[in-house]
Motif scaffolding. Sequence first.
Motif, short mmCIF file in Angstrom:
data_model
loop_
_atom_site.label_atom_id
_atom_site.label_comp_id
_atom_site.label_asym_id
_atom_site.label_seq_id
_atom_site.Cartn_x
_atom_site.Cartn_y
_atom_site.Cartn_z
N GLU A 1 0.82 -1.22 0.01
CA GLU A 1 0.16 -0.07 -0.10
C GLU A 1 0.86 1.21 -0.09
O GLU A 1 1.02 2.02 -1.00
CB GLU A 1 -0.82 -0.08 1.26
CG GLU A 1 -1.97 1.38 1.13
CD GLU A 1 -2.34 1.44 2.75
OE1 GLU A 1 -1.78 1.65 3.68
OE2 GLU A 1 -3.64 1.35 2.76
N GLN A 2 1.69 1.40 0.96
CA GLN A 2 2.27 2.71 1.13
C GLN A 2 3.41 2.35 2.29
O GLN A 2 3.32 1.27 3.13
CB GLN A 2 1.61 3.83 1.54
CG GLN A 2 0.93 3.81 3.03
CD GLN A 2 0.23 4.82 3.44
OE1 GLN A 2 0.41 6.06 3.03
NE2 GLN A 2 -0.35 4.78 4.75
N ALA B 1 2.25 1.14 -3.75
CA ALA B 1 1.51 1.92 -4.69
C ALA B 1 1.77 3.49 -4.52
O ALA B 1 1.60 4.10 -5.34
CB ALA B 1 0.04 1.63 -4.36
N VAL B 2 1.88 3.61 -3.33
CA VAL B 2 2.06 5.04 -2.85
C VAL B 2 3.54 5.20 -2.03
O VAL B 2 3.76 4.36 -1.32
CB VAL B 2 0.92 5.73 -1.84
CG1 VAL B 2 1.36 6.84 -1.42
CG2 VAL B 2 -0.54 5.59 -2.48
N LYS B 3 4.17 6.43 -2.39
CA LYS B 3 5.74 6.20 -1.91
C LYS B 3 6.08 6.94 -0.64
O LYS B 3 6.92 7.08 -0.32
CB LYS B 3 6.50 6.99 -3.05
CG LYS B 3 6.19 6.16 -4.59
CD LYS B 3 6.46 4.62 -4.65
CE LYS B 3 6.27 4.00 -5.95
NZ LYS B 3 6.35 2.60 -6.07
N ALA C 1 -5.95 -3.78 -0.64
CA ALA C 1 -6.94 -3.21 -1.56
C ALA C 1 -6.27 -1.93 -2.50
O ALA C 1 -6.62 -1.82 -3.50
CB ALA C 1 -8.16 -2.64 -0.74
N THR C 2 -5.57 -1.34 -1.62
CA THR C 2 -4.77 -0.20 -2.23
C THR C 2 -4.00 -0.57 -3.55
O THR C 2 -4.17 -0.09 -4.65
CB THR C 2 -4.02 0.86 -1.42
OG1 THR C 2 -4.98 1.46 -0.31
CG2 THR C 2 -3.28 2.02 -1.96
N ALA C 3 -3.42 -1.74 -3.52
CA ALA C 3 -2.19 -2.21 -4.41
C ALA C 3 -3.22 -2.58 -5.65
O ALA C 3 -3.11 -2.33 -6.73
CB ALA C 3 -1.45 -3.20 -3.95
N LEU D 1 -3.21 -1.23 -9.51
CA LEU D 1 -2.89 -2.03 -10.34
C LEU D 1 -3.87 -2.40 -11.50
O LEU D 1 -3.79 -2.76 -12.77
CB LEU D 1 -2.16 -3.33 -9.83
CG LEU D 1 -0.70 -3.05 -9.27
CD1 LEU D 1 -0.57 -4.40 -8.41
CD2 LEU D 1 0.23 -2.86 -10.21
N THR D 2 -5.33 -2.59 -10.82
CA THR D 2 -6.33 -3.20 -11.81
C THR D 2 -7.74 -2.19 -11.77
O THR D 2 -8.08 -2.26 -13.04
CB THR D 2 -7.04 -4.52 -11.19
OG1 THR D 2 -7.73 -4.22 -9.97
CG2 THR D 2 -5.83 -5.52 -10.98
#
Length: 478
Positions: free
Chosen positions: A320-321, A360-362, A407-409, A413-414
């Motif tokens: 996620e992050q 997904a978030v850096k 869920a975030t990833a 991605l999708t």
Amino acid sequence: MQRIIIPRLGADKAWRDAARACLAAGLAPHDVTFGDASDGGLFDEVVQPPSIDAHDITVSKSFISLARSVVWHSDKDRFDRLYTFLHRAQRERRLMQDGADPLVQSLRNMEKAVHRCQHKMKAFVRFREIGDPKAPRRSFAAWFEPTHNTVEPTAAFFANRFADMDWRIVTPGVTAIFENGALRFALDLPKPDLQADAHEDLWTTYFCNIFNPARLKVDAMTSEMPKKYWKNLPESASIPQLIADAPARARAMADAAPTLPPVRTARVKDAATRSTHWDGPSEGMAAALSACKRCTLQAQATQVVAGHGPEKADIMIVGEQPGDQEDLVGLPFVGPAGQILDEAMSHAELDRAAVYLTNAVKHFKHTIRGRRRIHQNPDRDEIESCRFWLDSEIARTKPKVIVALGATAAFSLTGSKTAIKTRRGTFEVGRFGHPVLITFHPAYVLRLPNPSAQSDARKILIQDLALAASSVPRLASQ
């Protein structure tokens, strides 16, 4: 029936005191009626309110607020309806909350009508100067015809707004007079002879110039500015012509509109040609990521946490992050959730050194409570803003399988926000055609309430990672 006279001035306090005394004396609604001297019944006996201590009578604050408005309604039965409600409320303590009760509904409608009348008075009173313009305090007057008895409760508004001048608002009933900073009221004064002045010409010119014919809706206008007020408004003489000219003026405005493309056209073209991922040299990507300001998360994070792993990798794992520890160290998955992931990868025979790990978030999104930094989920805009960098990592690493942790990833991605429980352990097609295996985030294990549930979740995570590892040879041969 006993009848108590309520004076036309100060009716709110007079009715309140009389009603409390009658209620304390045990008078039922059919024993007493309230009103002025002109509308009594033939056999009514005019009496004074009972002389009795009414301090024990209590009512809700919401009823007090309601009564303060309803007493100014023009319905001659308003006082009797309020007293009936007050009498019932002594036994029915939740009567004010019963919106379906006919009496409550009628009182609420009267309250609404009074508020609307007050609003119209504030909007449509037009003063004309009646004194010497050079006097220390200039003097103005207005004639207004309210629907209800709203002069008394509304006069304070005008006193606050026009405190530096003398004025009077004359109506067919009550007149408000403000002189030398003092407000008083009078009854049944004649309509003053008010002459037009230069200010009205200026106001009418302004009104005509702000009139927008393209937005004209006659029904809506007459609802907000009823015709009953027009005869006392200087600008009303211009309204019929403004309405008649509106279609032609609207067409002229459309014909005169600029032909240049709107600003958004340039933005759309720019977005269409803008790169969706980093297309510069690989050695410059880290510096560009560190300087990223696509969202506001960089302002609260210690540092950016880029992905870590080989330049080319068959498997990419996306979380996620960064968490608290990742934010401090600058590497992904080094905190408690990372330890869970390392253990699962070991059992699934995945070498961490051969896997590309990223998020997904850096940047670490959090809120501070005392000395702790508490994780917060990134919102949709932040996920989509950071997707540029995730897509850049995918383009550079070229993985054969991507594992989405949580869920975030999965959404990044999708593009799907369907619940993870219904998707876990399955492959989906990513936004660029990559196979994406969906599973839960290792932090989910840490949130489970008991060791048994945590053990089951660990086994499922190992199973999913093993599935991703076993699928690499098959996908590589396709």
